[in-house]
Design an enzyme around this catalytic site. Sequence first.
Site, PDB file in Angstrom:
ATOM      1  N   GLY A  45     -35.034  27.281  -0.918  1.00 33.94           N
ATOM      2  CA  GLY A  45     -34.128  28.046  -0.074  1.00 33.94           C
ATOM      3  C   GLY A  45     -33.068  28.707  -0.940  1.00 33.94           C
ATOM      4  O   GLY A  45     -32.833  28.281  -2.072  1.00 33.94           O
ATOM      5  N   GLN A  50     -24.985  32.283  -2.983  1.00 37.33           N
ATOM      6  CA  GLN A  50     -25.531  31.902  -4.293  1.00 37.33           C
ATOM      7  C   GLN A  50     -25.902  33.109  -5.146  1.00 37.33           C
ATOM      8  O   GLN A  50     -26.168  32.955  -6.347  1.00 37.33           O
ATOM      9  CB  GLN A  50     -26.762  31.005  -4.121  1.00 37.33           C
ATOM     10  CG  GLN A  50     -26.435  29.676  -3.456  1.00 37.33           C
ATOM     11  CD  GLN A  50     -27.656  28.817  -3.353  1.00 37.33           C
ATOM     12  OE1 GLN A  50     -28.451  28.959  -2.437  1.00 37.33           O
ATOM     13  NE2 GLN A  50     -27.836  27.920  -4.319  1.00 37.33           N
ATOM     14  N   CYS A  98     -29.991  21.802  -6.004  1.00 41.46           N
ATOM     15  CA  CYS A  98     -29.442  23.095  -5.585  1.00 41.46           C
ATOM     16  C   CYS A  98     -29.369  23.984  -6.821  1.00 41.46           C
ATOM     17  O   CYS A  98     -28.928  23.533  -7.877  1.00 41.46           O
ATOM     18  CB  CYS A  98     -28.041  22.871  -5.006  1.00 41.46           C
ATOM     19  SG  CYS A  98     -27.218  24.391  -4.478  1.00 41.46           S
ATOM     20  N   LEU A  99     -29.789  25.243  -6.672  1.00 40.87           N
ATOM     21  CA  LEU A  99     -29.768  26.153  -7.820  1.00 40.87           C
ATOM     22  C   LEU A  99     -28.351  26.352  -8.363  1.00 40.87           C
ATOM     23  O   LEU A  99     -28.169  26.654  -9.526  1.00 40.87           O
ATOM     24  CB  LEU A  99     -30.366  27.512  -7.432  1.00 40.87           C
ATOM     25  CG  LEU A  99     -31.846  27.494  -7.011  1.00 40.87           C
ATOM     26  CD1 LEU A  99     -32.273  28.883  -6.536  1.00 40.87           C
ATOM     27  CD2 LEU A  99     -32.732  27.018  -8.144  1.00 40.87           C
ATOM     28  N   HIS A 140     -29.109  22.300   4.538  1.00 38.74           N
ATOM     29  CA  HIS A 140     -28.589  22.519   3.179  1.00 38.74           C
ATOM     30  C   HIS A 140     -28.133  23.976   3.008  1.00 38.74           C
ATOM     31  O   HIS A 140     -27.030  24.245   2.546  1.00 38.74           O
ATOM     32  CB  HIS A 140     -29.673  22.151   2.149  1.00 38.74           C
ATOM     33  CG  HIS A 140     -29.294  22.417   0.726  1.00 38.74           C
ATOM     34  ND1 HIS A 140     -29.228  21.424  -0.236  1.00 38.74           N
ATOM     35  CD2 HIS A 140     -28.945  23.565   0.068  1.00 38.74           C
ATOM     36  CE1 HIS A 140     -28.853  21.951  -1.395  1.00 38.74           C
ATOM     37  NE2 HIS A 140     -28.678  23.257  -1.235  1.00 38.74           N
ATOM     38  N   GLU A 141     -29.001  24.917   3.416  1.00 37.54           N
ATOM     39  CA  GLU A 141     -28.674  26.341   3.237  1.00 37.54           C
ATOM     40  C   GLU A 141     -27.525  26.771   4.156  1.00 37.54           C
ATOM     41  O   GLU A 141     -26.656  27.545   3.766  1.00 37.54           O
ATOM     42  CB  GLU A 141     -29.909  27.214   3.482  1.00 37.54           C
ATOM     43  CG  GLU A 141     -31.088  26.949   2.546  1.00 37.54           C
ATOM     44  CD  GLU A 141     -30.700  26.919   1.077  1.00 37.54           C
ATOM     45  OE1 GLU A 141     -29.767  27.642   0.667  1.00 37.54           O
ATOM     46  OE2 GLU A 141     -31.323  26.140   0.328  1.00 37.54           O
ATOM     47  N   HIS A 144     -24.142  26.149   2.819  1.00 42.05           N
ATOM     48  CA  HIS A 144     -23.668  27.132   1.836  1.00 42.05           C
ATOM     49  C   HIS A 144     -22.840  28.234   2.512  1.00 42.05           C
ATOM     50  O   HIS A 144     -21.909  28.764   1.916  1.00 42.05           O
ATOM     51  CB  HIS A 144     -24.848  27.800   1.117  1.00 42.05           C
ATOM     52  CG  HIS A 144     -25.374  27.017  -0.046  1.00 42.05           C
ATOM     53  ND1 HIS A 144     -24.614  26.725  -1.160  1.00 42.05           N
ATOM     54  CD2 HIS A 144     -26.592  26.485  -0.294  1.00 42.05           C
ATOM     55  CE1 HIS A 144     -25.353  26.039  -2.036  1.00 42.05           C
ATOM     56  NE2 HIS A 144     -26.558  25.875  -1.529  1.00 42.05           N
TER      57      HIS A 144
HETATM   58 NI    NI Z   1     -28.115  24.872  -2.458  1.00 39.57          NI
END
Ligand code: NI
Length: 186
Positions: A45, A50, A98-99, A140-141, A144
Amino acid sequence: MIYPITVYGDPLLRQTAKPINKDYPELAKLIEDMFETMYFSDGVGLAAPQIGLSIRIFVIDATTYADEEPELANFKKAFINPEIIERTGDEWALNEGCLSLPEIREDIPRPEMVRIKYLDENFTEHDETYSGFAARVIQHEYDHLDGILFIDLLNPLKRRLLKSKLTAISKGKISTKYRQKLPGKK
Ligand code: NI
């Protein structure tokens, strides 16, 4: 176009992202680029903050997890202006990454089910309920977009143990296959 990934320490990751409207410039291209960036970075995701945009969009492609959960076979979607209406069911923990937090992985408890309203890339409204892995990635997304990172869900002791790692990330000392946009740098 593959965007660099905004990493821990950038204030943008802590902002509440803004909803967009139908006239958002080159929305189709943006969504395509988000998927491309996510695939390149081996993410499941990716949320707009991000890639340095404080707007309420995230994309998910969980189709490679269909071996474990067959209902994920078609789960490739863009979520625009999403709103989680309800979170239900028992909390269960899964190891998340997470990236924006390279090399950090932690077991994160989240509720089993979510009901979410959102617009797709054609601005058609949906109201759907997800469980299992899909519900987890969505939560999770979605976090953000509200400036929340999964490390915020850890207990204070565990968070303290991550402090030096987080400092290293914010200074660009953790190398990744994807380009990083470091705090305070262009
Ligand atoms: Ni993340």
